[in-house]
Design an enzyme around this catalytic site. Structure first.
Site, PDB file in Angstrom:
ATOM      1  N   GLY A  11       0.519 -20.040   4.726  1.00  0.00           N
ATOM      2  CA  GLY A  11      -0.026 -21.218   4.056  1.00  0.00           C
ATOM      3  C   GLY A  11      -1.401 -20.985   3.458  1.00  0.00           C
ATOM      4  N   ASN A  64      -1.986 -32.917   8.239  1.00  0.00           N
ATOM      5  CA  ASN A  64      -1.748 -32.183   9.485  1.00  0.00           C
ATOM      6  C   ASN A  64      -2.381 -32.811  10.712  1.00  0.00           C
ATOM      7  OD1 ASN A  64      -4.040 -31.415   7.891  1.00  0.00           O
ATOM      8  ND2 ASN A  64      -4.501 -29.862   9.421  1.00  0.00           N
ATOM      9  N   SER A  83       4.542 -22.433   5.120  1.00  0.00           N
ATOM     10  CA  SER A  83       4.280 -21.416   6.129  1.00  0.00           C
ATOM     11  C   SER A  83       5.436 -21.419   7.123  1.00  0.00           C
ATOM     12  CB  SER A  83       2.972 -21.766   6.825  1.00  0.00           C
ATOM     13  OG  SER A  83       2.712 -20.828   7.826  1.00  0.00           O
ATOM     14  N   HIS A 138       5.617 -20.290  10.245  1.00  0.00           N
ATOM     15  CA  HIS A 138       5.397 -20.484  11.689  1.00  0.00           C
ATOM     16  C   HIS A 138       5.284 -21.942  12.097  1.00  0.00           C
ATOM     17  CE1 HIS A 138       0.988 -21.401  12.067  1.00  0.00           C
ATOM     18  NE2 HIS A 138       0.987 -20.927  10.833  1.00  0.00           N
ATOM     19  N   CYS A 166      -7.638 -25.397  13.446  1.00  0.00           N
ATOM     20  CA  CYS A 166      -8.707 -24.632  12.819  1.00  0.00           C
ATOM     21  C   CYS A 166     -10.080 -25.183  13.146  1.00  0.00           C
ATOM     22  CB  CYS A 166      -8.519 -24.604  11.311  1.00  0.00           C
ATOM     23  SG  CYS A 166      -6.888 -24.030  10.880  1.00  0.00           S
TER      24      CYS A 166
END
Lengths: 387, 381
Positions: free
Chosen positions: A71, A151, A199, A201, A327
């Site tokens: 991503g 997210n 992405s 994962h 993050c």
């Protein structure tokens, strides 16, 4: 003690079928897909078959799928390379205040280079306003990058409406679909999307693999320069086993499965909310429980309990949740999403946790979570300690 | 002498002329020159731009100097058509625009663009429903005048702006040539107006001056290509004396605006109250906030507009025919014709247009002269 994993928006465990696929391909398909002999051709065939499966999942032409390392690379490529390729057409970019860092950081870097970036604000539910978007759109706008779904709080952006507006505007339309890919029906034709990031994962696939969808005509120089792989759009020897594993993961998320998960996770949210309430835990939802959300993300404000205390104590109880996006969770940076929704002075910023569901979660996991939260809250409050 | 023709042009103010002369004599360098002399000129140019922007509450880089209203309208309209031709070739305007707008569109029509001319009601006003219905996916420009130059109608600029917020790709141009200093700046500079054209000589600045407002982020192709002045958008050595004089004129006109608007309304009311008593008089303008304070259009049935104008002229009062009605050739494009006023009345129409120097005394003199002339006209017809 079995770990209860409720941080699936950060990453997901590789599924059994993906694991099997990966092991098989790593062992047997080691040829370089760019070589001409049998082993290489076999690798190439598997890669192209995977590309077909993945293209179909967003109603795209397989030629328009470029495999990347994930991503972040997809977002960085879409944003930075578009700006570089199109600076003669204008210097304005529109994005939102609640994008993933992989979008925000490149935008900030472009600002330093003289580009003008509009960060659309959000309301208390994490939704942008189409009116704000319309007011921001200019003749100078060369790129609009708006995530499909958030997210941290799961709010869904009006991608279709924005695509409609942009279809006869010079600006290219990029959407970061990393979180939405496993839950929403995505159609780049229906929504007039020019670029889309995903992405593997996040959907029980392997890490360090993803793709950037690039509609025909969306041309810019490769971010990673080197060999001619991916039709010169992304250099680097192709990770064919990971690509095959990605395709395997994509195959499992059929339209029906996505709808099923959305429904299941919505029930999960209600389940947690109802039980917390029954246990007398003081909390509020960051965002809201609604069908029009990415339901795998549940962000709650546990009043009076600091994120750090809650997260650490849950960790001791063997339960993994997040204090924001993964993050930012490792740092003391407050969540930019919650700040955008509630302002930097809101107690929610430092007293919230993000619970995110995945394929393997059960009601029992949720019950254990609620029990643990209740215990921690009572312990902290009985001590009278202001944490 | 009573000058009631301020919509045609205005007299340059002595203090404005003073600025013009001083700059001509003392700062005649070319703002693009590298030497001191050029730099001095450049600084004055940017200072003028800043002053105008400040007075209008916009950014200095949103002001582009032109040679006047006609150039401004031509530029925005054709510049948009050229800039946005890949996205669509449909343009919308009204059926009561000034010739600078209308004929720009007519030229584009010959080049293959499609133009929708919005109809007007019996007050010369468009309807927002008509505007909405006219918008298509390939529409790139909506151009609406702020104040009609023939009868003074204020168009629903703000409502159009609200509607156009839903259509962010369309350029919204306002021909504001008649609108400065008339108490409607807020309507002209709403948050959706992309462009507005102004002309210096309508507010006591010299001829050959003007400017457009162009919102940041909106682009039009230049019509004047050359040395790259005005951020490459409008080439040609800047008319610095004119620009500095115009900046001063804007300051003066805006200072006087509140009292001027009030006086103009009073003059207009006095004349309207008086002439409305006569059988053969038809008044097309109103004196509320849907009409500009300075324009009054009326007809005297059975007398040609030219006859009325000349009769007043002999008494030292200067008024005008409504521009488009003066000639039968252009009748189909005039405001009154768009309002479906019968030809025999439209050809008998004249326009009074007031300025900030006009007084109530002049209005009283006007009605006296009117009485005398009306008697004569009555005998004639």
């Amino acid at each position: 003690m079995k770990e209860i994993y409720l941080d699936n928006a950060a990453t997901t465990p590789v599924s059994d079928e993906v694991y099997t696929e990966l092991m098989d391909k790593y062992k047997n398909i080691y040829g370089n897909a760019s070589t001409l002999y049998g082993l290489g051709r076999e690798s190439k065939a598997i890669m192209e078959n995977s590309r077909d499966i993945i293209a179909k999942s967003i109603n795209a032409d397989p030629d328009d799928i470029v495999f990347t390392s994930g991503g972040s690379e997809s977002d960085n490529t879409a944003i930075t390379q578009t700006a570089i390729a199109r600076k003669s057409l204008g210097n304005h970019i529109i994005t939102t205040a609640i994008e993933h860092e992989a979008v925000l950081r490149p935008c900030e870097a472009l600002e330093k280079m003289g580009f003008r970036v509009t960060y659309l604000p959000v309301d208390e539910y994490g939704n942008i306003s189409l009116d704000d978007f319309k007011a921001a759109l200019d003749d100078d706008t060369i790129l609009v990058s708006i995530m499909t779904g958030n997210n941290e709080v799961g709010s869904i952006m009006p991608i279709h409406e924005i695509g409609e507006i942009l279809k006869d505007h010079q600006a290219w339309f990029h959407t970061d679909a990393v979180q939405a890919y496993g839950l929403l029906d995505i159609d780049v034709e229906r929504d007039h999307i020019d670029m889309l990031s995903t992405s593997a994962h996040k959907i029980n696939g392997p890490k360090m693999i993803g793709f950037l969808y690039r509609r025909k005509g969306v041309n810019f120089p490769s971010l990673i320069k080197g060999g001619d792989q991916e039709e010169k759009r992304r250099a680097g020897t192709e990770n064919v086993p990971a690509i095959a594993g990605f395709a395997k993961a994509v195959e499992t998320i059929t339209t029906e499965e996505k709808a099923h998960r959305q429904e299941k996770y919505l029930k999960f949210k209600h389940h947690i909310a109802d039980k917390l309430k029954a246990n007398g835990v003081e909390f509020e939802i960051n965002g809201r429980i609604t069908e029009d959300n990415l339901n795998h993300v549940f962000n709650i404000w546990l009043k009076g309990i600091s994120t750090y205390v809650m997260q650490t104590n849950l960790d001791l109880a063997g339960i993994a949740v997040s204090g924001g996006s993964a993050c930012t969770a490792g740092s003391i940076e407050p969540s930019h999403v919650l700040v955008a929704m509630y302002g930097k002075d809101s107690p929610r910023i430092s007293e919230s946790i993000r619970i995110s569901f995945g394929r393997y979660n059960t009601i029992e996991d949720l019950d254990k979570l609620v029990d643990a939260i209740t215990k921690i809250v009572n312990r902290v409050k009985n001590k009278g300690v202001k944490m | 002498m009573i000058y009631f023709d301020n919509s045609a042009t205005t007299k340059v103010l002595p203090e404005v002329l003073d600025t013009y002369n001083k700059v001509s004599e003392q700062i005649w360098g070319n703002p693009s020159s590298l030497h001191n002399f050029g730099e001095q000129a450049f600084n004055l140019l940017e200072q003028s731009r800043k002053q105008i922007a400040g007075l209008l509450n916009v950014h200095p880089d949103e002001i582009y100097f032109t040679s006047g209203g006609t150039e401004g309208d031509n530029w925005v309209i054709k510049g948009t058509a050229i800039e946005k031709r890949e996205f669509g070739k449909h343009l919308i305007t009204t059926s009561v625009e000034h010739a600078a707008v209308r004929n720009s569109f007519e030229q584009l029509k010959q080049l293959g663009y499609e133009v929708t001319y919005l109809p007007v009601d019996n007050e010369g006003r468009i309807s927002i429903a008509d505007l909405k219905a006219a918008i298509r996916p390939d529409t790139t420009l909506v151009s609406i005048m702020a104040v009609n130059n023939e009868i003074g109608t204020i168009q629903p600029i703000q409502e159009a702006a609200e509607l156009l917020k839903n259509y962010p790709k369309i350029h919204f141009h306002v021909d504001a040539v008649q609108g400065l200093g008339k108490g409607i700046q807020d309507q002209i500079f709403n948050d959706r107006t992309d462009f507005a054209a102004f002309s210096g000589h309508k507010f006591h600045a010299p001829r050959g001056t003007g400017f457009i407002y162009g919102r940041r982020g909106r682009r039009i192709a230049p019509l004047m290509n050359g040395g790259g002045q005005e951020k490459n958008q409008r080439s040609g050595t800047e008319n610095l004396p004119g620009i500095a004089a115009m900046a001063k004129a804007i300051r003066l006109v805006l200072e006087k605006e509140p009292s001027a608007v009030e006086t103009e309304r009073q003059i207009k009311q006095l004349i309207m109250d008086h002439i409305s008593k006569f059988d053969k008089v038809t008044i097309f303008s109103k004196n509320d906030d849907t009409f500009a304070p300075h324009i009054l259009c009326f007809a005297i049935k059975g007398v040609r507009g030219e006859t009325i104008v000349h009769a007043f002229e002999k008494q030292g009062i200067y008024i005008s025919t409504t521009s488009a009605c003066s000639s039968k050739d252009h009748a189909e494009s005039g405001t009154l014709n768009a309002m479906q006023v019968p030809d025999d009345i439209a050809t008998s129409a004249v326009r009074i247009s007031l300025g900030d120097h006009n007084t109530l005394d002049e209005a009283k003199q006007f009605v006296k002269v009117f009485d005398t002339l009306y008697e004569e006209f009555d005998k004639l017809s």
